[in-house]
Design a protein around this motif. Structure first.
Motif, short mmCIF file in Angstrom:
data_model
loop_
_atom_site.label_atom_id
_atom_site.label_comp_id
_atom_site.label_asym_id
_atom_site.label_seq_id
_atom_site.Cartn_x
_atom_site.Cartn_y
_atom_site.Cartn_z
N LEU A 245 0.82 -1.21 0.00
CA LEU A 245 0.00 0.00 0.00
C LEU A 245 0.86 1.26 0.00
CD1 LEU A 245 -2.76 -1.29 2.36
CD2 LEU A 245 -2.86 -0.96 -0.10
N GLY A 297 -1.72 8.57 4.98
CA GLY A 297 -3.13 8.43 4.58
C GLY A 297 -3.70 9.76 4.13
N ILE A 300 -2.32 10.81 0.78
CA ILE A 300 -2.95 10.12 -0.35
C ILE A 300 -4.26 10.81 -0.71
CG2 ILE A 300 -4.00 7.97 -1.14
CD1 ILE A 300 -2.14 6.50 0.79
N LEU A 301 -5.09 11.07 0.33
CA LEU A 301 -6.40 11.67 0.07
C LEU A 301 -6.24 13.04 -0.56
CD1 LEU A 301 -8.42 10.60 3.23
CD2 LEU A 301 -8.52 9.68 0.93
N VAL A 304 -5.12 12.73 -4.18
CA VAL A 304 -6.13 12.25 -5.12
C VAL A 304 -7.18 13.33 -5.35
CG1 VAL A 304 -7.54 11.04 -3.42
CG2 VAL A 304 -7.57 10.31 -5.76
N ARG A 312 -11.10 15.28 -14.94
CA ARG A 312 -12.41 14.84 -14.49
C ARG A 312 -12.81 13.58 -15.23
NH1 ARG A 312 -14.12 15.13 -10.49
NH2 ARG A 312 -14.10 16.96 -9.18
N GLY A 315 -12.62 7.33 -12.40
CA GLY A 315 -11.42 6.64 -11.94
C GLY A 315 -11.69 5.19 -11.63
N ARG A 316 -12.93 4.80 -11.73
CA ARG A 316 -13.31 3.48 -11.30
C ARG A 316 -12.82 2.42 -12.27
NH1 ARG A 316 -18.17 4.96 -10.89
NH2 ARG A 316 -18.75 4.00 -12.84
N LEU A 319 -11.39 -1.30 -12.10
CA LEU A 319 -12.14 -2.51 -11.80
C LEU A 319 -12.97 -2.96 -12.99
CD1 LEU A 319 -13.37 -1.57 -8.26
CD2 LEU A 319 -11.55 -3.12 -8.86
N ILE B 80 -15.33 -0.41 -4.32
CA ILE B 80 -14.67 -1.33 -3.40
C ILE B 80 -14.32 -0.55 -2.13
CG2 ILE B 80 -12.27 -0.92 -4.11
CD1 ILE B 80 -12.03 -4.08 -4.08
N LEU B 126 -16.39 11.03 0.20
CA LEU B 126 -15.26 11.21 -0.70
C LEU B 126 -15.55 10.61 -2.08
CD1 LEU B 126 -12.28 10.43 1.71
CD2 LEU B 126 -12.75 12.60 0.61
N LEU B 130 -17.13 13.98 -3.73
CA LEU B 130 -15.98 14.53 -4.45
C LEU B 130 -15.68 13.76 -5.72
CD1 LEU B 130 -13.51 15.45 -1.57
CD2 LEU B 130 -15.28 16.83 -2.65
N LYS B 131 -16.45 12.71 -5.99
CA LYS B 131 -16.29 11.93 -7.24
C LYS B 131 -14.88 11.36 -7.39
CE LYS B 131 -20.32 13.22 -9.05
NZ LYS B 131 -21.34 12.28 -8.66
N LEU B 132 -14.40 10.72 -6.33
CA LEU B 132 -13.06 10.13 -6.39
C LEU B 132 -13.18 8.62 -6.54
CD1 LEU B 132 -11.46 12.15 -3.48
CD2 LEU B 132 -11.27 12.58 -5.91
N PRO B 133 -12.18 7.99 -7.18
CA PRO B 133 -12.23 6.53 -7.31
C PRO B 133 -12.13 5.85 -5.95
CG PRO B 133 -10.14 7.40 -8.14
CD PRO B 133 -11.00 8.58 -7.85
N ILE B 135 -11.19 2.97 -4.97
CA ILE B 135 -10.03 2.15 -4.61
C ILE B 135 -8.93 3.02 -4.01
CG2 ILE B 135 -9.07 2.20 -6.96
CD1 ILE B 135 -8.16 -0.71 -6.42
N VAL B 136 -8.74 4.23 -4.55
CA VAL B 136 -7.71 5.11 -4.00
C VAL B 136 -8.18 5.73 -2.69
CG1 VAL B 136 -6.11 6.95 -4.54
CG2 VAL B 136 -7.20 5.71 -6.37
N VAL B 137 -9.46 6.16 -2.67
CA VAL B 137 -9.99 6.77 -1.45
C VAL B 137 -9.82 5.82 -0.27
CG1 VAL B 137 -12.16 7.33 -0.28
CG2 VAL B 137 -11.65 8.32 -2.51
N ILE B 139 -7.83 3.22 0.01
CA ILE B 139 -6.42 2.97 0.37
C ILE B 139 -5.96 4.11 1.28
CG2 ILE B 139 -4.06 3.05 -0.53
CD1 ILE B 139 -4.96 1.34 -2.85
N GLY B 140 -6.39 5.32 0.95
CA GLY B 140 -6.03 6.47 1.78
C GLY B 140 -6.64 6.39 3.17
N THR B 141 -7.96 6.14 3.25
CA THR B 141 -8.60 6.10 4.57
C THR B 141 -8.13 4.88 5.36
OG1 THR B 141 -10.54 5.04 3.60
CG2 THR B 141 -10.66 7.40 3.93
N MET B 142 -7.72 3.84 4.64
CA MET B 142 -7.15 2.66 5.31
C MET B 142 -5.94 3.08 6.16
SD MET B 142 -5.75 -0.53 3.20
CE MET B 142 -5.08 -1.97 3.94
N PRO B 211 -23.95 2.31 -14.71
CA PRO B 211 -24.28 3.46 -13.85
C PRO B 211 -24.95 4.59 -14.63
CG PRO B 211 -21.89 3.07 -13.92
CD PRO B 211 -22.53 1.99 -14.73
N LYS B 225 -24.89 4.64 -3.45
CA LYS B 225 -23.50 4.31 -3.14
C LYS B 225 -23.13 4.83 -1.75
CE LYS B 225 -21.51 3.88 -7.72
NZ LYS B 225 -20.68 4.51 -8.75
#
Lengths: 326, 333
Positions: A245, A297, A300-301, A304, A312, A315-316, A319, B80, B126, B130-133, B135-137, B139-142, B211, B225
């Motif tokens: 990570l 952490g 990272i936030l 991003v 814009r 980003g999903r 998957l 996720i 988030l 804020l329309k963020l992916p 998986i990254v969000v 990982i950050g909050t993790m 979606p 969501k």
């Protein structure tokens, strides 16, 4: 000027500089060249790993198994060295790269031939590789006394005023930069990330290119395996546990888009350096190292959020399979 | 027709008959795997077929299984959440902190569950606000959530939870039926109804499949969501209460690596990581399988780290086999 303002690497470099200046105003010795070189050296392994991860993320994939790969190759090389101290170190290093690349190829083949989502594949191999470390070592450690002198000292030597470990990072970065920007394969990695459908029409084999990216991240993990073990002089099951990570964090902070296709070598390197500088600065300004995790952490936030303002795009996509690619 | 074939999608000439598709379904494959492991276990260890051993099984999967139920819905929408284990760490730490100020059992539970919901809401904001992916969000909050737990606790630990609090993790409702098992089964039924029998559930599938189309058909994609992230947070909070009560202490490293086990359960349960498909029954079966594997190997004195090889291999093999099978069939056709 406008382009300069939107240059992500520039902003990241400024952020790193700001941290350096801030700490230096209170502790002048922090910005001494020798300390800066130490920080660079400390971050060398992370920088290399971030580059490997970047190659994978560019193809809209993700490699969660890098840290486990590192631990497994590290354990293999440490045990080999303990059993046969006569084997020259360059040969061992080459062996590490091969073993790491083979482990990466295992990920890659599952992604390429069976079309299993990379996050599932590497989630599986993350636990498998780490478990194998235990199986081959029987849970035992390989410690400094069992490693040969050359094994430990190689990266601690100096060449042109820089530790050999730093040179490893520099050489890997230069080779990687040339590969990504000057070769067809490197451009293909960007191309399939930007638009897989268009890439197919231009004659790029999407699956094989992903495979290649996994082999690269595997080879770098393998190399990092030797460097990590000989740096911290201990090989155990717990080596680099959870580090995958941190590697992804370095990429994200460096502006590598998790949606694929966008990211630069300089960005990934600076992302890793940012984490390195922050981690080195904390003890200096008297903040407990327990703050490290929360700070990375938050970084990272923040990264991003800032990155998303630039582009814009959804980003999903990491998957999602590319629509319509058979 | 050629157009469809070239995009890799194929329309069947006729639908499979319902009996055949029920037999061939992912869930029946899981039942077979579970039975196989059960039988192998009873041969491998004389201690396996015993009410108390089997009851121990519960503790191997109930906490992770609870989170997996909510995580399944999140993954079906194509998102996720990697931060669930860190939510447990933060919730558990704040429960410990509340304990230092003399909180009683109901307050402790409220703190744990409340922190879980708040963390989930933060993730949800988030991702949708804020329309963020995701998986990254996550990982950050993790890092962030567990990081806060580390800031509060450092290398210390909280101990001395009251006895009636410990019941949540160690108590039995009746004979060998533990409270954790009952809670898991009740939650499974609730999530089954939610996903398979309500409008909300249909919308979750719709979002996962497309979606944009869902948005245009009047589904409030972001709101759903957001609710799902809160729900995952809530289940993580509940898991934090159970785990803390079972262990009787809190360290910041609590539940390390849980997120991977939870996602393994969900994917093994047949939920597509690409979104849009999956069922609660599958997830429940997958939780049971992982519990059986863990218990069986544990009875044979296999260390936990080696067990992880089995779960990892199981994950890849169970995903790869149907794909290989399909490829072989297509090659023959």
């Amino acid at each position: 000027m406008n382009r300069l303002l939107r240059n992500r690497e520039l902003w990241l470099a400024l952020a790193i500089l700001a941290v350096l200046v801030l700490v230096t105003t209170r502790f002048p010795r922090f910005a001494q060249p020798s300390n800066l070189l130490t920080i660079f050296n400390d971050t060398s392994i992370l920088m290399m790993l971030a580059l490997g991860q970047m190659a994978v993320i560019l193809t809209r994939s993700i490699d969660l198994s890098m840290a486990s790969n590192l631990a497994l190759t590290g354990m293999i090389v440490a045990m080999t060295n303990a059993a046969f101290p006569a084997i020259p170190i360059p040969l061992l290093i080459a062996g590490c790269v091969v073993v790491g690349a083979a482990l990466g190829a295992f990920n890659g083949i599952l992604v390429w031939k069976l079309d299993i989502p990379p996050i599932v594949v590497t989630l599986g191999t993350l636990t498998i590789f780490r478990g194998l470390v235990f199986v081959i070592s029987g849970g035992a450690w390989v410690n400094a006394a069992q490693m040969s002198e050359d094994f430990i000292q190689l990266q601690r030597g100096y060449f042109l005023g820089l530790p050999v470990l730093s040179w490893f990072a520099i050489v890997v970065a230069v080779l990687f930069y040339l590969f990504m920007t000057r070769t067809q394969q490197g451009r293909a990695i960007y191309a399939i990330g930007v638009n897989p459908v268009a890439a197919v029409y231009t004659g790029i084999n999407v699956g094989r290119t992903k495979f290649l990216a996994f082999v690269i991240s595997g080879a770098i993990s393998g190399l990092a395996g030797y460097l990590w073990i000989s740096r911290y002089v201990i090989a155990s099951v717990e080596v680099a546990s959870g580090y995958e990570l941190t590697i992804i964090a370095a990429c994200v902070i460096g502006g590598v888009s998790i949606a694929g296709g966008s990211g630069t070598v300089a960005g990934a390197l600076l992302g890793a350096l940012f984490l390195g500088v922050v981690n080195n600065a904390l003890p200096v300004i008297g903040v407990s190292p327990f703050w490290q995790m929360a700070i990375s952490g938050a970084a990272i936030l923040l990264a991003v959020v800032l990155n998303a303002r630039g582009e814009r795009r959804k980003g999903r996509v990491i998957l999602k399979k590319a629509e319509g690619v058979a | 027709m050629t157009d469809l074939a070239s995009t890799g999608r194929r329309l069947p000439d006729r639908l499979d008959n319902p009996l055949k598709s029920a037999v061939m379904s992912w869930e029946s494959l899981l039942v077979l795997v579970a039975l196989g492991i059960f039988i192998a276990n009873s041969f491998a260890s004389p201690y396996f077929l015993n009410a108390w051993s089997l009851s121990d099984l519960t503790f191997n999967f109930a906490e992770k299984g609870l989170i997996a139920l909510a995580m399944a819905l999140v993954i079906i929408t194509g998102e996720i959440d990697l931060s669930v284990a860190s939510i447990i760490a933060l919730a558990s730490t704040l429960m410990g902190l509340a304990l230092q100020y003399g909180a009683d059992t109901p307050t402790l539970v409220a703190v744990g569950v409340g922190v879980g919901i708040l963390c989930g809401a933060f993730n949800g904001w988030l991702v949708t606000g804020l329309k963020l992916p995701s998986i990254v969000v996550t990982i950050g909050t993790m890092s962030l959530f567990r990081g806060v737990a580390f800031i509060i606790l450092g290398d210390q630990s909280f101990k001395g939870y009251p006895k009636d609090f410990a019941w949540f993790g160690q108590g039995y409702v009746w004979w060998v039926i533990s409270f954790e098992l009952v809670l898991f089964l009740v939650a499974a039924v609730v999530f089954y109804i939610l996903l398979h029998r309500t409008n909300f559930g249909r919308r979750v599938y719709a979002i996962g499949n497309n979606p944009t189309a869902a948005q245009f058909s009047g589904v409030r994609v972001d709101r759903i969501k957001f609710v799902l992230f809160c729900l995952t947070g809530l289940m993580s909070g509940i898991a934090a209460v159970l785990l803390t009560a079972r262990l009787g202490s809190t360290r910041p490293s609590i539940a390390q690596g849980f997120e991977l086990d939870v996602i393994t359960m969900v994917v093994l349960g047949g939920v597509s990581i690409l979104g849009g498909a999956g069922s609660i029954i599958g997830v429940v079966l997958a939780a049971l399988i992982i519990g059986l594997v863990t218990l069986g190997l544990g009875l044979l004195n296999v260390p936990g780290i080696v067990m992880s090889i089995f779960t990892g291999t199981l994950l890849i093999v169970v995903i790869a086999l149907p794909i290989l099978w399909r490829m072989m069939r297509e090659r023959r056709a």
